[in-house]
Design a protein around this motif. Sequence first.
Motif, mmCIF file in Angstrom:
data_model
loop_
_atom_site.group_PDB
_atom_site.id
_atom_site.type_symbol
_atom_site.label_atom_id
_atom_site.label_comp_id
_atom_site.label_asym_id
_atom_site.label_seq_id
_atom_site.Cartn_x
_atom_site.Cartn_y
_atom_site.Cartn_z
ATOM 1 N N SER A 220 0.861 -1.184 0.000
ATOM 2 C CA SER A 220 0.000 0.000 0.000
ATOM 3 C C SER A 220 0.892 1.228 0.000
ATOM 4 O O SER A 220 2.061 1.165 0.353
ATOM 5 C CB SER A 220 -0.940 0.013 1.210
ATOM 6 N N ASP A 221 0.330 2.340 -0.376
ATOM 7 C CA ASP A 221 1.135 3.527 -0.621
ATOM 8 C C ASP A 221 1.282 4.439 0.593
ATOM 9 O O ASP A 221 2.314 5.062 0.785
ATOM 10 C CB ASP A 221 0.511 4.352 -1.751
ATOM 11 N N VAL A 222 0.232 4.559 1.389
ATOM 12 C CA VAL A 222 0.111 5.656 2.340
ATOM 13 C C VAL A 222 0.033 5.130 3.770
ATOM 14 O O VAL A 222 -0.579 4.085 4.021
ATOM 15 C CB VAL A 222 -1.147 6.500 2.025
ATOM 16 N N ASN A 480 9.303 4.145 -8.441
ATOM 17 C CA ASN A 480 10.378 5.056 -8.059
ATOM 18 C C ASN A 480 9.948 6.513 -8.203
ATOM 19 O O ASN A 480 10.300 7.357 -7.385
ATOM 20 C CB ASN A 480 11.630 4.798 -8.908
ATOM 21 N N ARG A 481 9.171 6.810 -9.264
ATOM 22 C CA ARG A 481 8.734 8.180 -9.504
ATOM 23 C C ARG A 481 7.226 8.348 -9.298
ATOM 24 O O ARG A 481 6.694 9.428 -9.474
ATOM 25 C CB ARG A 481 9.099 8.622 -10.923
ATOM 26 N N TYR A 482 6.540 7.293 -8.931
ATOM 27 C CA TYR A 482 5.106 7.297 -8.688
ATOM 28 C C TYR A 482 4.323 7.844 -9.882
ATOM 29 O O TYR A 482 3.542 8.797 -9.789
ATOM 30 C CB TYR A 482 4.749 8.085 -7.422
ATOM 31 N N VAL A 483 4.569 7.193 -11.024
ATOM 32 C CA VAL A 483 3.811 7.480 -12.245
ATOM 33 C C VAL A 483 2.998 6.232 -12.560
ATOM 34 O O VAL A 483 3.551 5.134 -12.647
ATOM 35 C CB VAL A 483 4.741 7.819 -13.423
ATOM 36 N N TRP A 484 1.689 6.380 -12.716
ATOM 37 C CA TRP A 484 0.816 5.246 -13.021
ATOM 38 C C TRP A 484 0.140 5.499 -14.361
ATOM 39 O O TRP A 484 -0.351 6.606 -14.621
ATOM 40 C CB TRP A 484 -0.211 5.045 -11.905
ATOM 41 N N SER A 485 0.107 4.467 -15.194
ATOM 42 C CA SER A 485 -0.307 4.678 -16.580
ATOM 43 C C SER A 485 -0.980 3.433 -17.148
ATOM 44 O O SER A 485 -1.027 2.381 -16.502
ATOM 45 C CB SER A 485 0.919 5.042 -17.435
ATOM 46 N N ALA A 558 -25.146 3.277 -23.890
ATOM 47 C CA ALA A 558 -25.378 4.593 -23.311
ATOM 48 C C ALA A 558 -25.008 5.678 -24.320
ATOM 49 O O ALA A 558 -25.035 5.463 -25.532
ATOM 50 C CB ALA A 558 -24.575 4.731 -22.012
ATOM 51 N N ASP A 559 -24.641 6.839 -23.811
ATOM 52 C CA ASP A 559 -24.298 7.978 -24.657
ATOM 53 C C ASP A 559 -23.335 8.848 -23.867
ATOM 54 O O ASP A 559 -23.300 8.815 -22.630
ATOM 55 C CB ASP A 559 -25.573 8.772 -25.000
ATOM 56 N N GLY A 560 -22.484 9.611 -24.566
ATOM 57 C CA GLY A 560 -21.604 10.533 -23.870
ATOM 58 C C GLY A 560 -20.233 9.967 -23.571
ATOM 59 O O GLY A 560 -19.785 8.987 -24.176
ATOM 60 N N ASP A 561 -19.538 10.585 -22.608
ATOM 61 C CA ASP A 561 -18.176 10.228 -22.223
ATOM 62 C C ASP A 561 -18.169 9.620 -20.823
ATOM 63 O O ASP A 561 -18.748 10.186 -19.888
ATOM 64 C CB ASP A 561 -17.274 11.470 -22.227
ATOM 65 N N TRP A 562 -17.451 8.483 -20.700
ATOM 66 C CA TRP A 562 -17.454 7.744 -19.435
ATOM 67 C C TRP A 562 -16.025 7.443 -19.000
ATOM 68 O O TRP A 562 -15.224 6.954 -19.779
ATOM 69 C CB TRP A 562 -18.246 6.445 -19.574
ATOM 70 N N PHE A 563 -15.757 7.714 -17.744
ATOM 71 C CA PHE A 563 -14.421 7.524 -17.182
ATOM 72 C C PHE A 563 -14.153 6.043 -16.925
ATOM 73 O O PHE A 563 -15.033 5.301 -16.482
ATOM 74 C CB PHE A 563 -14.324 8.293 -15.869
ATOM 75 N N PHE A 564 -12.910 5.621 -17.174
ATOM 76 C CA PHE A 564 -12.422 4.271 -16.851
ATOM 77 C C PHE A 564 -11.062 4.479 -16.183
ATOM 78 O O PHE A 564 -10.130 4.976 -16.830
ATOM 79 C CB PHE A 564 -12.294 3.441 -18.131
ATOM 80 N N HIS A 565 -10.943 4.102 -14.907
ATOM 81 C CA HIS A 565 -9.732 4.502 -14.178
ATOM 82 C C HIS A 565 -9.463 3.576 -12.991
ATOM 83 O O HIS A 565 -10.343 2.858 -12.513
ATOM 84 C CB HIS A 565 -9.883 5.937 -13.664
ATOM 85 N N CYS A 566 -8.225 3.623 -12.539
ATOM 86 C CA CYS A 566 -7.885 2.977 -11.277
ATOM 87 C C CYS A 566 -8.503 3.799 -10.159
ATOM 88 O O CYS A 566 -8.374 5.024 -10.127
ATOM 89 C CB CYS A 566 -6.364 2.903 -11.100
ATOM 90 N N HIS A 567 -9.162 3.134 -9.206
ATOM 91 C CA HIS A 567 -9.876 3.862 -8.162
ATOM 92 C C HIS A 567 -9.020 4.129 -6.927
ATOM 93 O O HIS A 567 -9.505 4.714 -5.961
ATOM 94 C CB HIS A 567 -11.163 3.140 -7.757
ATOM 95 N N ILE A 568 -7.762 3.701 -6.926
ATOM 96 C CA ILE A 568 -6.857 4.230 -5.912
ATOM 97 C C ILE A 568 -6.663 5.694 -6.262
ATOM 98 O O ILE A 568 -6.150 6.029 -7.332
ATOM 99 C CB ILE A 568 -5.529 3.458 -5.897
ATOM 100 N N LEU A 569 -7.098 6.564 -5.393
ATOM 101 C CA LEU A 569 -7.197 7.986 -5.723
ATOM 102 C C LEU A 569 -5.883 8.549 -6.235
ATOM 103 O O LEU A 569 -5.847 9.304 -7.220
ATOM 104 C CB LEU A 569 -7.664 8.755 -4.478
ATOM 105 N N HIS A 571 -3.388 6.904 -7.627
ATOM 106 C CA HIS A 571 -3.043 6.337 -8.926
ATOM 107 C C HIS A 571 -3.822 7.049 -10.029
ATOM 108 O O HIS A 571 -3.278 7.347 -11.099
ATOM 109 C CB HIS A 571 -3.364 4.844 -8.961
ATOM 110 N N MET A 572 -5.100 7.297 -9.773
ATOM 111 C CA MET A 572 -5.907 8.012 -10.763
ATOM 112 C C MET A 572 -5.343 9.401 -11.013
ATOM 113 O O MET A 572 -5.191 9.836 -12.165
ATOM 114 C CB MET A 572 -7.349 8.122 -10.278
ATOM 115 N N MET A 573 -4.996 10.096 -9.943
ATOM 116 C CA MET A 573 -4.484 11.452 -10.090
ATOM 117 C C MET A 573 -3.076 11.475 -10.683
ATOM 118 O O MET A 573 -2.589 12.523 -11.087
ATOM 119 C CB MET A 573 -4.504 12.170 -8.740
ATOM 120 N N ALA A 574 -2.405 10.310 -10.716
ATOM 121 C CA ALA A 574 -1.079 10.219 -11.328
ATOM 122 C C ALA A 574 -1.149 9.778 -12.782
ATOM 123 O O ALA A 574 -0.109 9.623 -13.420
ATOM 124 C CB ALA A 574 -0.196 9.263 -10.525
ATOM 125 N N GLY A 575 -2.365 9.513 -13.306
ATOM 126 C CA GLY A 575 -2.486 9.286 -14.739
ATOM 127 C C GLY A 575 -3.089 7.989 -15.202
ATOM 128 O O GLY A 575 -3.249 7.777 -16.406
#
Length: 782
Positions: A220-222, A480-485, A558-569, A571-575
């Motif tokens: 875990s990270d934190v 090492n640099r905490y970049v998630w992709s 459906a319709d529109g734009d839908w997010f697909f992401h890692c839900h570790i906050l 990780h999501m904010m890192a990309g």
Amino acid sequence: MRNNTIILFALLLLTSSAIKAQKVVRYDLYVRDTIVNFTGKEKRAIAVNGQIPMPTLTFTEGDIAEINVYNELKEGTSLHWHGLYLPNKEDGVPYLTQMPIKPGTEHVYRFPIVQSGTHWYHSHSGLQEQMGMYGSLILKKKVDDLTFRKGIDDLPQVPVILSEWTDYKPENVHRMLHNASDWFAIKKGTTQSYAEAIKEGHFKTKLTNEWKRMLAMDVSDVYYDKFLINGKTESQLSQFKAGDKVRLRISNGGASSYFWLTYGGGKITVVANDGNDVVPVEVDRLIIGVSETYDVIVTVPDKDTSYAFLATPEDRTKSTSIYIGEGEKKAADLLPKLKYFEGMKMMNNMMNMDGTMDDMGMSMSMQKMDMNTVMYPELSASPKMEMDGKMDHSKMNMKSEEIDHSRMEHSMAGMKSDKMDMKDAKMDHAKMDHSKMDMSSKKSKMVTLNYGMLKSPTKTTLPKEVAVRELRFELTGNMNRYVWSMDNKVLSESDKILIKKGEVVRITLYNNSMMRHPMHLHGHDFRVLNGKGDYAPLKNVLDIMPMETDVIEFEANADGDWFFHCHILYHMMAGMNRVFSYEKSAPNPLLPNKEKAYKKLQAESNALHFMAENDFATNGNDGQAMLQNARWSFGTEWRLGYHDEHGYESETHIGRYIGRNQWFMPFIGFDARYRKLDHGEVEENLFGQSSTKDKRLQVSLGFNYTLPLLVVAQAEVYHDGNVRFQVMREDIPLTKRLRMAFMVNTDREYMGGLKYIVGKNMGITTHYDSDMGVGFGLNLNY
């Protein structure tokens, strides 16, 4: 004509009756700053209607939800309805489905409730979720619903939301993760220094780990100060008596914490996951991923006793409980500390020198093989595998009453790590040699839930006559640099993924990182292809473990734009996110400039992070400051002497990290130096070139490259033709708090130093510098 009028009038009456029959359920939510005290220190948080977690919202299938949000913060906010099918503009993702709710304004979310199940809701703005903006969202079935299950859906129900709390500002947590601070590991007692490795008999393991350019093992990270159930560290449901069955509707509202769930009163029966019913399955424990929901049934066995339903974070630093029943409290067994060096040794054998994971011939999926199990002391007596490429069943003691193959956790605990050679270990079950597996231990009876055990009670097959869009994503990261992709690209480097309404989208996910990732799809449920055929379970979050390959599919309806992401906050904010965009979507009235808004969303998950430190020493000051994001680095370092013979020097580098592992960074440099040399004194570098230490103002081109043992090699050529080569490392972990650093270069400069970490932002240092001599000082960092 008259008949047509009558028919039209009748249709209008029916439509009017249908509209009136839909019950509008309204909630007013006031979002305000507040002060909390979970740890003895008053800290800022965000409360909704004066409480953390946010109020539990309850609807019944068929209702119309009308939720009025009043933003009384000094910043924008939003609310996302996790797991719900709803119109795209109601999904609550700033810059994707709406603009942020501005301070001092009101926003109304209004949508029909067309499903049932346990869900939750949270802010999707920045890091607000970590500060208290999460709450339970319960959608009840109608009693006459065909899927209503007697003995399950009519049981007493208790919403349970798990979370964590840190006294640090979430923005500071995110910055520290990017700056590879050791402080969280120190607080958790998981530093894995060389002294600790020697004490545990794992010096070679630690050396190999760093030789392969890996940092310490973690799950875990934190570091969190508290873990909470319904906002409390401990609570009790005393209304339940002996023999009562209770349905717990559990949501993991943690920003980054997985939780092990165990019950002091016996077995746990899982009846739903991510808001969808599953065929009941009885287990001893389960792990709930970040943002997942589970409905479980537990029984109160005896009178005058209350039994702990225990939630333990994956790193096992603390725990939180809710006691069910009345009377004397009976705790659940606490989970022992993880054996990190065992996990490190396993990862060493799986990791290649180029940073890729070794192909072990495995086809791991559906959580059936938890690679972290080698670190679980409570399973140390479970099956032992000789990794010699084959297994012999002749010496296995497999009592039928003890082993259930359909439920057995494929554990790697108890491996003889000194005999493991993962490169030779081809986990082909047809060739396994079971000769040294002992399955007679009582521990082998422990049943841990995995996705392969989940089965829908109804068929979930998708239309077979429509087109199938095949997609594949590799989950990638740089600890090492905490970049998630995804596919080595963060959101700012990727376009939206166009899909067509009516097609089936099938996604293969391969986790080529050493962390779990709970991948969440907004606005849709997907089938998890787990071997259950037509009855594959429906989910909206897939927890995918290291080295797993899983396949999911959903109908594009459906319709529109839908997010697909890692839900570790973090990780999501890192990309680690993408956007699925339906072709020919109707305009979104909440996004007046859709393209500009999307650029803001992309920038949000690739922000620059700042760090700085300065060593106030007896022989001068030296320090550095740096701004970095996923690819770019803007850094400067300085050394300031107290006397003319020491002078000053500064180096500034602007570089871009290249490659998947980001070990290589070419840069443009600016070098300024001054030192008063004795008259006639001339220095040369190791290449015979005249030194310019006395006065230098130069531009350079160069690169950094991370060598084995995490040593950074730097090559640089200046505009006057001088060349410099340097090797250095700043963070060699000698003990839990003692770090060593060194530097040597071809300008005949060298440095060695020690730093003792006193606190999050402070250390005591000593060092020797070839230009400035011996110094003792205080290191302050941010």
